[in-house]
Design a protein around this motif. Structure first.
Motif, PDB file in Angstrom:
ATOM      1  N   ASP A 112       0.826  -1.198   0.000  1.00 33.64           N
ATOM      2  CA  ASP A 112       0.000   0.000   0.000  1.00 33.64           C
ATOM      3  C   ASP A 112       0.866   1.255   0.000  1.00 33.64           C
ATOM      4  O   ASP A 112       1.903   1.324   0.663  1.00 33.64           O
ATOM      5  N   ASN A 113       0.429   2.266  -0.758  1.00 33.06           N
ATOM      6  CA  ASN A 113       1.105   3.557  -0.758  1.00 33.06           C
ATOM      7  C   ASN A 113       0.504   4.435   0.336  1.00 33.06           C
ATOM      8  O   ASN A 113      -0.657   4.260   0.728  1.00 33.06           O
ATOM      9  N   ARG A 114       1.299   5.389   0.815  1.00 34.80           N
ATOM     10  CA  ARG A 114       0.845   6.219   1.923  1.00 34.80           C
ATOM     11  C   ARG A 114       1.175   7.683   1.669  1.00 34.80           C
ATOM     12  O   ARG A 114       2.199   8.015   1.058  1.00 34.80           O
ATOM     13  N   ILE A 116       1.257  10.792   4.440  1.00 30.54           N
ATOM     14  CA  ILE A 116       1.056  11.146   5.844  1.00 30.54           C
ATOM     15  C   ILE A 116       1.484  12.592   6.051  1.00 30.54           C
ATOM     16  O   ILE A 116       2.559  13.002   5.580  1.00 30.54           O
ATOM     17  N   ASN A 126      -3.737  10.855   6.996  1.00 27.34           N
ATOM     18  CA  ASN A 126      -3.125   9.622   6.520  1.00 27.34           C
ATOM     19  C   ASN A 126      -3.973   9.070   5.378  1.00 27.34           C
ATOM     20  O   ASN A 126      -5.074   8.574   5.594  1.00 27.34           O
ATOM     21  N   LYS A 127      -3.466   9.177   4.158  1.00 30.80           N
ATOM     22  CA  LYS A 127      -4.162   8.642   2.984  1.00 30.80           C
ATOM     23  C   LYS A 127      -3.497   7.327   2.590  1.00 30.80           C
ATOM     24  O   LYS A 127      -2.306   7.288   2.272  1.00 30.80           O
ATOM     25  N   ILE A 128      -4.267   6.260   2.609  1.00 26.72           N
ATOM     26  CA  ILE A 128      -3.757   4.931   2.265  1.00 26.72           C
ATOM     27  C   ILE A 128      -4.332   4.528   0.909  1.00 26.72           C
ATOM     28  O   ILE A 128      -5.545   4.536   0.716  1.00 26.72           O
ATOM     29  N   HIS A 142      -8.921   3.816  -1.917  1.00 20.57           N
ATOM     30  CA  HIS A 142      -8.312   4.774  -1.002  1.00 20.57           C
ATOM     31  C   HIS A 142      -9.046   4.779   0.333  1.00 20.57           C
ATOM     32  O   HIS A 142     -10.239   4.519   0.411  1.00 20.57           O
ATOM     33  N   LEU A 212       5.338   5.388   9.413  1.00 20.89           N
ATOM     34  CA  LEU A 212       4.382   4.465   8.798  1.00 20.89           C
ATOM     35  C   LEU A 212       3.515   3.772   9.851  1.00 20.89           C
ATOM     36  O   LEU A 212       2.410   3.325   9.550  1.00 20.89           O
TER      37      LEU A 212
END
Length: 219
Positions: A112-114, A116, A126-128, A142, A212
């Motif tokens: 997963d990309n993040r 923060i 915090n967008k996951i 998302h 993270l």
């Protein structure tokens, strides 16, 4: 020097664990190897697996000339005649003040990309972006988490930024093929610190792990 953690300006490190084991990045990996000091020479021995040899491995030896040593510094001359200057990590210590915000963009093809972002007012974003389970033809989903941090959590964050020497992050870091990219932007101590790329020193990789897992670490 035993027990002291020494680093250079790029946070490559050397630590003499005891009188026979060294922990270092002299092999460009974080590894422990046997060493001995003979005269002014630091000699490091390490087993490397070599399938083509009859024994399956061979012992490599690297010899560094110790050109200078004090209670808190160490200067080595490498086998290729390059000077390596190390000093006690504690000498890099720097408090965090006037903290405004930190932003981390973490991109990887494998998980997963993040994105923060944490600011001095306690706003936590915090967008996951989740990796598709079956195929890249599927759209990534998302999830956005927004929370308000308390004063204690902000104090812990600032302490971690100091503990992990965030203001010494290099501007640009190299990337291997399919490397995990971590882009930092930090506004603190009257500076705007930007650091882009993949490869992180041992110290700065701890900062990445902390961010993270920020809510997990502080809950």
């Amino acid at each position: 020097m035993i027990g002291k953690f020494l680093v250079d300006s790029d946070f490559n490190f050397v630590e003499l664990i005891n009188d026979s084991l060294i922990y270092s990045s002299l092999y460009q990996v974080r590894d422990t190897a046997k060493y001995e000091i003979i005269g002014n020479d630091l000699i490091i021995k390490k087993n490397e697996y070599e399938p083509n040899t009859p024994l399956g491995y061979k012992v490599k030896r690297l010899k560094y000339n110790i050109s200078k040593q004090t209670d808190s510094t160490l200067t080595l001359i490498s086998p290729s005649n390059f000077q390596l200057d190390y000093k006690d990590l504690k000498l890099f210590s720097n408090k965090i003040f006037d903290f405004e915000y930190i932003e981390l963009e973490y991109l990887t093809p494998w998980s997963d990309n993040r994105l923060i972002r944490i600011d001095s007012q306690g706003n936590f974003y915090n967008k996951i972006t989740y990796l598709p389970l079956k195929s890249r033809r599927f759209k990534r989903k998302h999830n956005i988490i927004k929370e308000q941090l308390n004063d204690s959590e902000i104090l812990i964050l600032k302490q971690k930024l100091a503990d992990y020497y965030s203001i010494y992050l290099p501007f640009e870091r190299g990337c291997p093929i399919d490397g995990e990219t971590s882009n930092f932007v930090i506004k603190t101590n009257g500076q705007l610190i930007e650091s882009k790329g993949c490869n992180l020193s041992l110290i700065h990789s701890k900062l990445l792990d902390y961010l993270l897992n920020f809510k997990v670490a502080n809950d």
